[in-house]
Design a protein around this motif. Structure first.
Motif, mmCIF file in Angstrom:
data_model
loop_
_atom_site.group_PDB
_atom_site.id
_atom_site.type_symbol
_atom_site.label_atom_id
_atom_site.label_comp_id
_atom_site.label_asym_id
_atom_site.label_seq_id
_atom_site.Cartn_x
_atom_site.Cartn_y
_atom_site.Cartn_z
ATOM 1 N N VAL A 7 -26.990 8.289 16.872
ATOM 2 C CA VAL A 7 -26.300 7.934 15.900
ATOM 3 C C VAL A 7 -25.218 7.902 15.513
ATOM 4 O O VAL A 7 -23.650 7.559 16.204
ATOM 5 C CB VAL A 7 -26.756 9.458 14.892
ATOM 6 N N GLU A 8 -24.325 7.174 14.341
ATOM 7 C CA GLU A 8 -23.049 6.799 13.847
ATOM 8 C C GLU A 8 -22.024 8.355 14.213
ATOM 9 O O GLU A 8 -22.908 9.329 13.753
ATOM 10 C CB GLU A 8 -23.229 5.963 12.689
ATOM 11 N N CYS A 9 -20.709 8.496 14.460
ATOM 12 C CA CYS A 9 -20.527 9.553 14.118
ATOM 13 C C CYS A 9 -19.269 9.465 13.346
ATOM 14 O O CYS A 9 -18.647 8.321 13.501
ATOM 15 C CB CYS A 9 -19.506 9.658 16.124
ATOM 16 N N PRO A 10 -19.142 10.326 12.361
ATOM 17 C CA PRO A 10 -17.915 9.517 11.443
ATOM 18 C C PRO A 10 -16.625 9.940 11.551
ATOM 19 O O PRO A 10 -15.848 9.675 10.836
ATOM 20 C CB PRO A 10 -18.334 10.817 9.881
ATOM 21 N N SER A 11 -16.183 10.490 12.833
ATOM 22 C CA SER A 11 -15.001 10.778 13.499
ATOM 23 C C SER A 11 -14.099 8.959 14.007
ATOM 24 O O SER A 11 -13.938 8.464 14.223
ATOM 25 C CB SER A 11 -14.811 12.083 14.544
ATOM 26 N N CYS A 12 -15.044 8.701 15.244
ATOM 27 C CA CYS A 12 -14.902 8.034 15.910
ATOM 28 C C CYS A 12 -15.825 6.328 16.537
ATOM 29 O O CYS A 12 -15.315 5.334 16.329
ATOM 30 C CB CYS A 12 -14.900 8.748 17.554
ATOM 31 N N SER A 13 -17.110 6.441 15.380
ATOM 32 C CA SER A 13 -17.514 5.391 15.687
ATOM 33 C C SER A 13 -18.493 5.553 14.419
ATOM 34 O O SER A 13 -19.739 5.587 14.470
ATOM 35 C CB SER A 13 -18.533 5.411 16.391
ATOM 36 N N PRO A 14 -17.751 5.109 12.730
ATOM 37 C CA PRO A 14 -18.705 5.129 11.624
ATOM 38 C C PRO A 14 -19.523 3.639 11.480
ATOM 39 O O PRO A 14 -20.678 3.778 10.855
ATOM 40 C CB PRO A 14 -17.796 5.245 10.793
ATOM 41 N N GLU A 15 -19.200 3.298 12.309
ATOM 42 C CA GLU A 15 -20.268 2.086 11.575
ATOM 43 C C GLU A 15 -21.362 1.733 13.208
ATOM 44 O O GLU A 15 -22.099 0.359 12.979
ATOM 45 C CB GLU A 15 -19.169 0.287 11.730
ATOM 46 N N GLU A 16 -20.949 2.324 14.596
ATOM 47 C CA GLU A 16 -21.945 1.741 16.110
ATOM 48 C C GLU A 16 -22.553 3.327 15.820
ATOM 49 O O GLU A 16 -21.964 4.051 15.635
ATOM 50 C CB GLU A 16 -21.029 1.349 16.586
ATOM 51 N N GLU A 17 -23.235 3.038 16.345
ATOM 52 C CA GLU A 17 -24.605 4.812 17.003
ATOM 53 C C GLU A 17 -23.759 4.178 18.511
ATOM 54 O O GLU A 17 -23.552 3.275 19.090
ATOM 55 C CB GLU A 17 -25.534 3.837 16.889
ATOM 56 N N VAL A 18 -23.537 5.994 18.741
ATOM 57 C CA VAL A 18 -22.847 6.254 20.181
ATOM 58 C C VAL A 18 -23.736 6.956 20.609
ATOM 59 O O VAL A 18 -24.651 8.085 19.927
ATOM 60 C CB VAL A 18 -21.380 6.398 20.133
ATOM 61 N N ARG A 19 -24.077 7.782 22.242
ATOM 62 C CA ARG A 19 -23.948 8.670 22.167
ATOM 63 C C ARG A 19 -23.916 10.443 21.982
ATOM 64 O O ARG A 19 -22.946 10.608 21.702
ATOM 65 C CB ARG A 19 -24.624 8.908 24.126
ATOM 66 N N HIS A 20 -24.813 11.656 21.797
ATOM 67 C CA HIS A 20 -24.705 12.765 20.137
ATOM 68 C C HIS A 20 -25.072 13.103 21.511
ATOM 69 O O HIS A 20 -26.344 13.190 22.270
ATOM 70 C CB HIS A 20 -24.532 12.843 19.889
ATOM 71 N N GLU A 21 -24.938 14.517 21.868
ATOM 72 C CA GLU A 21 -25.940 16.534 22.135
ATOM 73 C C GLU A 21 -26.273 16.776 21.256
ATOM 74 O O GLU A 21 -25.188 16.983 19.971
ATOM 75 C CB GLU A 21 -24.354 16.803 23.736
ATOM 76 N N VAL A 22 -27.831 16.895 21.260
ATOM 77 C CA VAL A 22 -28.179 17.567 20.225
ATOM 78 C C VAL A 22 -27.678 19.338 20.444
ATOM 79 O O VAL A 22 -28.020 19.892 21.395
ATOM 80 C CB VAL A 22 -29.424 17.461 20.130
ATOM 81 N N LEU A 23 -27.225 20.114 19.368
ATOM 82 C CA LEU A 23 -26.756 20.616 19.835
ATOM 83 C C LEU A 23 -28.028 22.254 19.095
ATOM 84 O O LEU A 23 -27.988 23.176 19.046
ATOM 85 C CB LEU A 23 -25.632 21.765 18.963
ATOM 86 N N LYS A 24 -28.435 21.347 17.585
ATOM 87 C CA LYS A 24 -29.362 22.532 17.103
ATOM 88 C C LYS A 24 -30.398 21.221 16.379
ATOM 89 O O LYS A 24 -30.049 19.791 15.715
ATOM 90 C CB LYS A 24 -29.035 23.357 15.822
ATOM 91 N N GLU A 25 -31.860 21.334 16.665
ATOM 92 C CA GLU A 25 -33.126 20.294 16.028
ATOM 93 C C GLU A 25 -33.281 20.094 14.446
ATOM 94 O O GLU A 25 -33.333 21.941 14.538
ATOM 95 C CB GLU A 25 -33.950 20.291 17.632
ATOM 96 N N GLY A 26 -33.575 19.647 14.036
ATOM 97 C CA GLY A 26 -33.984 19.620 12.867
ATOM 98 C C GLY A 26 -33.872 18.471 12.518
ATOM 99 O O GLY A 26 -34.118 17.252 12.728
ATOM 100 N N PRO A 27 -34.692 18.230 11.034
ATOM 101 C CA PRO A 27 -34.669 16.634 10.696
ATOM 102 C C PRO A 27 -32.975 16.210 10.439
ATOM 103 O O PRO A 27 -33.015 15.179 10.436
ATOM 104 C CB PRO A 27 -35.237 17.420 8.879
ATOM 105 N N SER A 28 -32.218 17.156 10.005
ATOM 106 C CA SER A 28 -30.742 17.188 9.983
ATOM 107 C C SER A 28 -29.750 18.048 11.403
ATOM 108 O O SER A 28 -29.621 18.661 10.671
ATOM 109 C CB SER A 28 -30.500 16.562 8.972
ATOM 110 N N PRO A 29 -30.397 17.194 12.680
ATOM 111 C CA PRO A 29 -29.785 18.194 13.697
ATOM 112 C C PRO A 29 -27.929 18.212 13.862
ATOM 113 O O PRO A 29 -27.747 17.787 13.191
ATOM 114 C CB PRO A 29 -30.114 17.498 14.553
#
Length: 211
Positions: A7-29
């Motif tokens: 997904v996009e990272c608002p801090s370092c990559s707001p325009e391009e998707e990068v890898r993220h670790e899921v800490l808590k699952e859900g509709p908006s993880p």
């Protein structure tokens, strides 16, 4: 096991998707960016689908179907597409021959902007041979084969009770293949030029068939 999403990272990559670790699952993880470590709530975009009209020609008959595609799908003339009409239960692979978008014919369009897809069924196709005999008489012979069947320049084909030696293949974009060993899939063939074996001077190079 750690789950990862892109997904996009608002801090370092707001325009391009990068890898993220899921800490808590859900509709908006809740996720942590693996590039910069920023923790944030991810917005998971749900693809929107559109239902498009598809006109499919097979031999001399045209039928109209509907198929559902992701709205962001890019369609292009010359691409293959599997039409899956849930109402009729018809599933047929086609080669896109034209697209209507914005009230005009286009070569490329996003699915959500497309009004009609025109295509040619490629599950089975009828290929026409212009077969020349030793006397110079040319006969048109038809052969029905799967769309992915390979025709080879210099190879022998059997059509009905005729044995033919392929000398040249005209493809649907207007070009020709005439070098020995050139391969063309049936779905791309416009016409095949051949000599009748036993009625001309040519000798066969390869054996193909039976069909």
């Amino acid at each position: 096991m750690t789950k990862e999403i892109e997904v996009e990272c608002p801090s370092c990559s707001p325009e391009e998707e990068v890898r993220h670790e899921v800490l808590k699952e859900g509709p908006s993880p809740l996720v942590r960016c693996l590039e910069c470590g920023h923790v944030h709530v991810a917005e998971i975009k749900t693809p929107k689908s559109v239902t498009l009209k598809v006109v499919v020609s097979k031999m001399d008959v045209s039928n109209t179907y509907k198929t559902e595609l992701d709205s962001e799908t890019i369609l292009q003339v010359g691409d293959e597409l599997v039409v899956d009409d849930e109402e009729t239960g018809v599933v047929v692979p086609i080669l896109i021959t034209a697209l209507d978008a914005g009230g005009k014919r286009v070569q490329l369009a996003r699915a959500e902007d497309t009004e009609t897809i025109w295509g040619r069924a490629i599950d089975e196709v009828t290929v026409k041979f212009s077969a020349q005999s030793g006397t110079g008489i040319t006969e048109v012979i038809e052969k029905r084969v799967p769309g992915d069947y390979e025709f080879v320049v210099g190879a022998e084909e059997k059509a009905g009770n005729k044995r033919l030696l392929i000398t040249k293949i005209k493809i649907r974009d207007g070009g020709f293949r005439s070098r020995k060993g050139d391969v063309v899939l049936a779905k791309y063939v416009k016409r095949i030029f051949a000599r009748k074996i036993g009625e001309g001077s040519g000798q066969r190079e390869f054996r193909r068939g039976p069909w």
